[in-house]
Design an enzyme around this catalytic site. Sequence first.
Site, mmCIF file in Angstrom:
data_model
loop_
_atom_site.group_PDB
_atom_site.id
_atom_site.type_symbol
_atom_site.label_atom_id
_atom_site.label_comp_id
_atom_site.label_asym_id
_atom_site.label_seq_id
_atom_site.Cartn_x
_atom_site.Cartn_y
_atom_site.Cartn_z
ATOM 1 N N HIS A 28 79.254 24.688 -53.114
ATOM 2 C CA HIS A 28 78.528 25.423 -54.155
ATOM 3 C C HIS A 28 78.597 24.716 -55.507
ATOM 4 O O HIS A 28 77.618 24.667 -56.239
ATOM 5 C CB HIS A 28 79.024 26.872 -54.231
ATOM 6 C CG HIS A 28 78.646 27.662 -53.010
ATOM 7 N ND1 HIS A 28 79.547 28.361 -52.244
ATOM 8 C CD2 HIS A 28 77.437 27.818 -52.402
ATOM 9 C CE1 HIS A 28 78.912 28.934 -51.226
ATOM 10 N NE2 HIS A 28 77.640 28.615 -51.296
ATOM 11 N N ASP A 57 74.495 34.232 -49.459
ATOM 12 C CA ASP A 57 75.945 34.474 -49.510
ATOM 13 C C ASP A 57 76.457 34.563 -50.949
ATOM 14 O O ASP A 57 77.592 34.948 -51.190
ATOM 15 C CB ASP A 57 76.702 33.380 -48.739
ATOM 16 C CG ASP A 57 76.362 31.997 -49.250
ATOM 17 O OD1 ASP A 57 76.628 31.687 -50.430
ATOM 18 O OD2 ASP A 57 75.796 31.199 -48.466
ATOM 19 N N ASP A 112 69.091 26.393 -51.621
ATOM 20 C CA ASP A 112 70.335 26.620 -50.871
ATOM 21 C C ASP A 112 69.951 27.127 -49.486
ATOM 22 O O ASP A 112 70.200 28.269 -49.121
ATOM 23 C CB ASP A 112 71.194 27.644 -51.620
ATOM 24 C CG ASP A 112 72.579 27.779 -51.019
ATOM 25 O OD1 ASP A 112 72.937 26.972 -50.136
ATOM 26 O OD2 ASP A 112 73.306 28.699 -51.430
ATOM 27 N N ASP A 137 70.184 24.771 -42.273
ATOM 28 C CA ASP A 137 69.651 23.556 -41.638
ATOM 29 C C ASP A 137 68.157 23.710 -41.335
ATOM 30 O O ASP A 137 67.655 24.825 -41.260
ATOM 31 C CB ASP A 137 70.383 23.298 -40.309
ATOM 32 C CG ASP A 137 71.713 22.606 -40.541
ATOM 33 O OD1 ASP A 137 72.161 22.575 -41.699
ATOM 34 O OD2 ASP A 137 72.281 22.112 -39.569
HETATM 35 N N1 SAM Z 1 75.183 26.348 -47.516
HETATM 36 C C1 SAM Z 1 74.585 26.788 -46.389
HETATM 37 C C2 SAM Z 1 74.513 25.810 -45.235
HETATM 38 O O1 SAM Z 1 73.757 24.862 -45.222
HETATM 39 O O2 SAM Z 1 75.266 26.018 -44.321
HETATM 40 C C3 SAM Z 1 73.340 27.535 -46.649
HETATM 41 C C4 SAM Z 1 73.696 28.855 -47.234
HETATM 42 S S1 SAM Z 1 72.655 30.188 -47.361
HETATM 43 C C5 SAM Z 1 73.549 31.359 -46.394
HETATM 44 C C6 SAM Z 1 71.142 29.903 -46.529
HETATM 45 C C7 SAM Z 1 70.243 31.132 -46.622
HETATM 46 O O3 SAM Z 1 68.878 30.739 -46.632
HETATM 47 C C8 SAM Z 1 70.392 32.120 -45.475
HETATM 48 O O4 SAM Z 1 70.968 33.309 -45.954
HETATM 49 C C9 SAM Z 1 68.966 32.346 -44.964
HETATM 50 O O5 SAM Z 1 68.679 33.683 -44.609
HETATM 51 C C10 SAM Z 1 68.153 31.867 -46.155
HETATM 52 N N2 SAM Z 1 66.797 31.441 -45.821
HETATM 53 C C11 SAM Z 1 66.399 30.772 -44.720
HETATM 54 N N3 SAM Z 1 65.073 30.550 -44.744
HETATM 55 C C12 SAM Z 1 64.630 31.087 -45.902
HETATM 56 C C13 SAM Z 1 63.334 31.177 -46.507
HETATM 57 N N4 SAM Z 1 62.270 30.649 -45.893
HETATM 58 N N5 SAM Z 1 63.238 31.798 -47.707
HETATM 59 C C14 SAM Z 1 64.325 32.320 -48.325
HETATM 60 N N6 SAM Z 1 65.574 32.270 -47.791
HETATM 61 C C15 SAM Z 1 65.718 31.661 -46.605
#
Ligand code: SAM
Length: 281
Positions: free
Chosen positions: A75, A99, A167, A170
Amino acid sequence: MSSPRPRLKIRQISKNIIWEEQTQASGFYFRVKKWLHREQSPFQRIEVIENETYGRVLMLDGLVQTTEADEFFYHEMLVQPALHCHPEPKRVLIIGGGDGGALKEVLKHPVEKVILVEIDERVVEVARKFFPWLEPCLKDGRAEIVFADGSNYIEATKEKFDIILIDSSDPVGPSEILHRQEFFSKLKKIMRPRGIVAAQSGSAFFHRELIREKRRFFEDMFRYAHFYLGPVPTYPGGLWAYIFLSDRINPLRGPAKEIIPGLKYYSRAIHRAAFALPPFL
Ligand code: SAM
């Protein structure tokens, strides 16, 4: 753009050991002290375990997203280089990041407004219950949470931002779109003139082909397009890549101001070191 090798799914290999496969032949195991949460949201499987070394561990679709003990590596490195290079960041947008770890880092700065756009409301609810940093962020009047697809939000919004942080998870599932060239081109129209985008860009080792491909399109799109690196103990390969994009601000000049106190990883020396890329990349 060809698809990268995603991290492979977590498997439970015995009652109290889970295994995150990173290739067919290697991986990372966690001994489960306690299963704290398991659910299938409309978007993904959300799980939280307790581990002796890492504390609480959040997994989405079987991929480790964050842990209590090592979250600061990721972060701070996603957020702090951009926030320190911009002389006066006032309006910040975070795409993904449900998160709350990136939000916590942004709120350490005297920004006016941070909008976090997360696709899955359940990630925020689960993180709020299990990760201590999120609740104070949600009470901060500068933070606003929007539940929407990040790509749709960017198309619809009339606002412009000093900093945009991607953020994402994958490049599989709902996050896949957040790694595409079209998505980054759309970001340009919502950036203020000195705007900066910082995005997580995957494992420096396992996703190195994707990093090379992204470099080609980023260099055509932005005057300054620099990858930088930082360690994350629980992420595949241990060494994580991020991209810094701007038309006005050159990150190689270093931070534009004093480093805020209390950080655990980012510093002026780390900033300089992080932008030095090894020859294999
Ligand atoms: N640091 C992390 C990793 O790479 O392991 C990523 C953290 S964060 C939890 C990623 C977030 O992106 C998830 O909560 C997911 O629901 C969100 N996410 C995925 N696709 C998305 C989209 N198209 N728009 C907004 N949020 C999205």
